[in-house]
Design a protein around this motif. Structure first.
Motif, PDB file in Angstrom:
ATOM      1  N   UNK A   3      52.497 -36.128  49.397  1.00 56.27           N
ATOM      2  CA  UNK A   3      53.866 -36.398  49.816  1.00 56.27           C
ATOM      3  C   UNK A   3      54.756 -35.212  49.472  1.00 56.27           C
ATOM      4  N   UNK A   4      55.894 -35.116  50.158  1.00 54.36           N
ATOM      5  CA  UNK A   4      56.848 -34.040  49.885  1.00 54.36           C
ATOM      6  C   UNK A   4      57.347 -34.113  48.445  1.00 54.36           C
ATOM      7  N   UNK A   5      57.507 -35.339  47.938  1.00 53.26           N
ATOM      8  CA  UNK A   5      57.971 -35.505  46.568  1.00 53.26           C
ATOM      9  C   UNK A   5      56.941 -34.979  45.575  1.00 53.26           C
ATOM     10  N   UNK A   6      55.670 -35.282  45.827  1.00 51.67           N
ATOM     11  CA  UNK A   6      54.612 -34.790  44.945  1.00 51.67           C
ATOM     12  C   UNK A   6      54.563 -33.266  44.962  1.00 51.67           C
ATOM     13  N   UNK A   7      54.645 -32.684  46.148  1.00 48.89           N
ATOM     14  CA  UNK A   7      54.623 -31.216  46.270  1.00 48.89           C
ATOM     15  C   UNK A   7      55.789 -30.598  45.501  1.00 48.89           C
ATOM     16  N   UNK A   8      56.971 -31.169  45.658  1.00 53.16           N
ATOM     17  CA  UNK A   8      58.149 -30.637  44.966  1.00 53.16           C
ATOM     18  C   UNK A   8      57.988 -30.753  43.453  1.00 53.16           C
ATOM     19  N   UNK A   9      57.428 -31.877  42.987  1.00 48.58           N
ATOM     20  CA  UNK A   9      57.236 -32.072  41.548  1.00 48.58           C
ATOM     21  C   UNK A   9      56.233 -31.063  40.992  1.00 48.58           C
ATOM     22  N   UNK A  10      55.115 -30.866  41.707  1.00 46.45           N
ATOM     23  CA  UNK A  10      54.104 -29.894  41.263  1.00 46.45           C
ATOM     24  C   UNK A  10      54.705 -28.495  41.199  1.00 46.45           C
ATOM     25  N   UNK A  11      55.451 -28.112  42.235  1.00 49.80           N
ATOM     26  CA  UNK A  11      56.045 -26.776  42.258  1.00 49.80           C
ATOM     27  C   UNK A  11      57.051 -26.590  41.119  1.00 49.80           C
ATOM     28  N   UNK A  12      57.695 -27.673  40.717  1.00 51.68           N
ATOM     29  CA  UNK A  12      58.664 -27.564  39.620  1.00 51.68           C
ATOM     30  C   UNK A  12      57.994 -27.243  38.294  1.00 51.68           C
ATOM     31  N   UNK A  13      56.670 -27.471  38.218  1.00 56.71           N
ATOM     32  CA  UNK A  13      55.955 -27.198  36.962  1.00 56.71           C
ATOM     33  C   UNK A  13      55.406 -25.777  36.898  1.00 56.71           C
ATOM     34  N   UNK A  14      55.561 -24.987  37.972  1.00 54.60           N
ATOM     35  CA  UNK A  14      55.001 -23.623  37.988  1.00 54.60           C
ATOM     36  C   UNK A  14      55.519 -22.780  36.823  1.00 54.60           C
ATOM     37  N   UNK A  15      56.844 -22.730  36.559  1.00 55.69           N
ATOM     38  CA  UNK A  15      57.314 -21.921  35.426  1.00 55.69           C
ATOM     39  C   UNK A  15      56.738 -22.386  34.086  1.00 55.69           C
ATOM     40  N   UNK A  16      56.556 -23.693  33.936  1.00 52.75           N
ATOM     41  CA  UNK A  16      56.001 -24.225  32.686  1.00 52.75           C
ATOM     42  C   UNK A  16      54.539 -23.799  32.535  1.00 52.75           C
ATOM     43  N   UNK A  17      53.799 -23.860  33.628  1.00 52.52           N
ATOM     44  CA  UNK A  17      52.387 -23.468  33.574  1.00 52.52           C
ATOM     45  C   UNK A  17      52.231 -21.984  33.285  1.00 52.52           C
ATOM     46  N   UNK A  18      53.168 -21.186  33.775  1.00 47.46           N
ATOM     47  CA  UNK A  18      53.111 -19.749  33.513  1.00 47.46           C
ATOM     48  C   UNK A  18      53.210 -19.470  32.017  1.00 47.46           C
ATOM     49  N   UNK A  19      53.990 -20.287  31.319  1.00 46.61           N
ATOM     50  CA  UNK A  19      54.198 -20.093  29.870  1.00 46.61           C
ATOM     51  C   UNK A  19      53.117 -20.796  29.051  1.00 46.61           C
ATOM     52  N   UNK A  20      52.786 -22.035  29.432  1.00 47.88           N
ATOM     53  CA  UNK A  20      51.928 -22.873  28.588  1.00 47.88           C
ATOM     54  C   UNK A  20      50.524 -23.104  29.154  1.00 47.88           C
ATOM     55  N   UNK A  21      50.185 -22.426  30.249  1.00 47.83           N
ATOM     56  CA  UNK A  21      48.921 -22.695  30.928  1.00 47.83           C
ATOM     57  C   UNK A  21      47.702 -22.579  30.040  1.00 47.83           C
ATOM     58  N   UNK A  22      47.581 -21.478  29.299  1.00 47.03           N
ATOM     59  CA  UNK A  22      46.401 -21.285  28.454  1.00 47.03           C
ATOM     60  C   UNK A  22      46.364 -22.278  27.302  1.00 47.03           C
ATOM     61  N   UNK A  23      47.517 -22.616  26.746  1.00 44.70           N
ATOM     62  CA  UNK A  23      47.566 -23.628  25.688  1.00 44.70           C
ATOM     63  C   UNK A  23      47.064 -24.970  26.212  1.00 44.70           C
ATOM     64  N   UNK A  24      47.453 -25.299  27.437  1.00 46.83           N
ATOM     65  CA  UNK A  24      46.996 -26.555  28.048  1.00 46.83           C
ATOM     66  C   UNK A  24      45.489 -26.543  28.254  1.00 46.83           C
ATOM     67  N   UNK A  25      44.954 -25.437  28.772  1.00 52.24           N
ATOM     68  CA  UNK A  25      43.517 -25.409  29.051  1.00 52.24           C
ATOM     69  C   UNK A  25      42.683 -25.372  27.768  1.00 52.24           C
ATOM     70  N   UNK A  26      43.192 -24.735  26.733  1.00 50.88           N
ATOM     71  CA  UNK A  26      42.490 -24.777  25.442  1.00 50.88           C
ATOM     72  C   UNK A  26      42.400 -26.216  24.934  1.00 50.88           C
ATOM     73  N   UNK A  27      43.516 -26.930  25.034  1.00 47.58           N
ATOM     74  CA  UNK A  27      43.534 -28.328  24.597  1.00 47.58           C
ATOM     75  C   UNK A  27      42.626 -29.175  25.480  1.00 47.58           C
ATOM     76  N   UNK A  28      42.612 -28.884  26.778  1.00 43.17           N
ATOM     77  CA  UNK A  28      41.751 -29.610  27.709  1.00 43.17           C
ATOM     78  C   UNK A  28      40.284 -29.514  27.290  1.00 43.17           C
TER      79      UNK A  28
END
Length: 409
Positions: A3-28
């Motif tokens: 959905x357009x809402x889902x796409x917009x929500x995912x795109x809103x997380x791009x800046x967060x993933x740029x900063x915290x991406x590796x921390x998230x994957x380590x925890x994963x």
């Protein structure tokens, strides 16, 4: 479809993933392996310890978020990863496990910032992305199994011959234990070895490029022994292969995989550039070109520390001698006195653009390169500086995708 809402929500997380991406994957990975230690039989432990796998996954998640509204743009990367998954034995039942702990890691790392809206959007998006991978990999498993002599997962091969090629690299000639015909492969592809090493709790899977031409009655891999250097541990599989695997031993082998292959529809010249053990897929490509495209010009450029570290040199020179339009150039960073006396190299030091331009007779060509990460970054930079179109640049990196590769897509 998302959905357009889902796409917009995912795109809103791009800046967060740029900063915290590796921390998230380590925890994963931490959460997943705690709950499913059996998956340690699939994942490369060395890449985990060095943080390479975590970084690669972070890059992949970040790219997916960036392109969530046009996933077709990352299909080439999906296929590249899918080849690796097929050769490792990743199956559809693994994807729900990955999804569960990836979402848990996002929630853990981001805390209250990971709202229900964000988690639900990522759950929906992951389902779509996982479905793409599952479908692509299903077709790859089917193709691997249904081709002449093909098989799914892993098959017993016998080490027919073991040959020392240099002070670091040894070749292993592998033939099917059941005597069946070998499936064809494309020059540049690799196989996986699944190793059970005495004293190790888990199995270890490693991927090695095929270093011989297709059509032989064997598969050949040429393996560099990875000894401990500084904080980098020794390679468990490479050291075991060098020290303990002998002729007559049986190894578990996957069917060939990989998308780093020659473009046979293009008749322009080919430039093959390698560093260290990165010459293995290049030798396979050269051998294939000599046999199937005798009129296609080929320039083979290889960089090594010295002649002592230079594997398969005689084989390459013999191949080039049989091809009217082939040339070879060697670059040694620290040649020995014997190398100098024998005039065994064409350049001392590292590859640079001026020298590369002087040995490549035609700039309008297809460029293929492979080697250690630093070498790869350097060659890619030289080709970009030379304004070689991205569509003419092809490479294989041994290991998880590195951060610099994002610029190469």
């Amino acid at each position: 479809m998302l959905s357009e809402q889902t796409i917009a929500t995912i795109k809103s997380t791009v800046p967060v993933l740029e900063v915290h991406g590796t921390t998230i994957t380590k925890r994963f990975y931490q959460l997943m392996f705690e709950a499913h230690p059996e998956l340690l039989n699939i994942f490369n432990h060395a890449n985990q310890k060095q943080g390479r796998q975590q970084g690669a996954l972070a890059n992949a998640v970040y790219a997916a978020a960036q392109h969530i509204d046009r996933l077709e743009e990352i299909l080439p990367v999906v296929r590249q990863i899918a080849h690796k998954h097929r050769s490792l034995g990743i199956k559809p039942e693994h994807y729900p496990i990955v999804g569960k702990y990836l979402l848990a890691a996002i929630k853990d790392v981001l805390g209250d910032a990971a709202t229900d809206e964000i988690i639900n959007a990522w759950a929906e998006a992951y389902g779509v992305i996982a479905s793409v991978f599952i479908d692509v990999e299903a077709e790859m498993y089917k193709k691997a199994e249904q081709q002449q002599g093909g098989w799914s997962d892993f098959k017993n091969f016998v080490v027919q011959k073991k040959v020392k090629e240099s002070n670091q690299i040894t070749s292993f000639y592998l033939v099917p234990q059941d005597g069946q015909v070998l499936p064809a492969f494309e020059p540049g592809q690799y196989i996986s070895l699944k190793m059970e090493i005495p004293g190790e709790h888990n199995t270890h899977i490693r991927q090695y490029s095929l270093s011989s031409a297709p059509g032989q009655p064997y598969y050949r891999i040429s393996v560099k022994r990875e000894d401990a250097v500084g904080s980098r541990p020794a390679g468990k599989v490479s050291v075991y292969l060098h020290e303990h695997v002998q002729e007559g031993d049986v190894l578990l082998v996957s069917a060939p995989a990989g998308d780093f292959t020659l473009d046979r529809t293009d008749r322009r010249p080919v430039v093959l550039i390698s560093g260290g053990v990165g010459l293995t897929p290049m030798v396979s490509m050269l051998a294939s070109l000599v046999e199937t495209a005798p009129d296609r010009p080929v320039t083979f450029v290889h960089a090594a520390v010295s002649g002592d570290n230079h594997a398969l040199r005689n084989e390459v020179e013999e191949l080039v001698a049989t091809h009217a339009q082939a040339a070879v150039r060697w670059c040694y960073s620290r040649p020995t006195e014997q190398d100098r006396l024998a005039q065994a190299f064409h350049k001392e030091g590292h590859l640079d653009l001026a020298w590369l331009q002087s040995v490549v007779p035609e700039r309008n060509a297809q460029y293929y390169f492979c080697g250690p990460q630093g070498f790869m970054q350097s060659v890619y930079g030289l080709l970009k500086e030379w304004n070689i179109p991205v569509s003419d640049i092809h490479y294989e990196f041994f290991g998880p995708a590195a951060a610099w590769e994002a610029d190469a897509q």
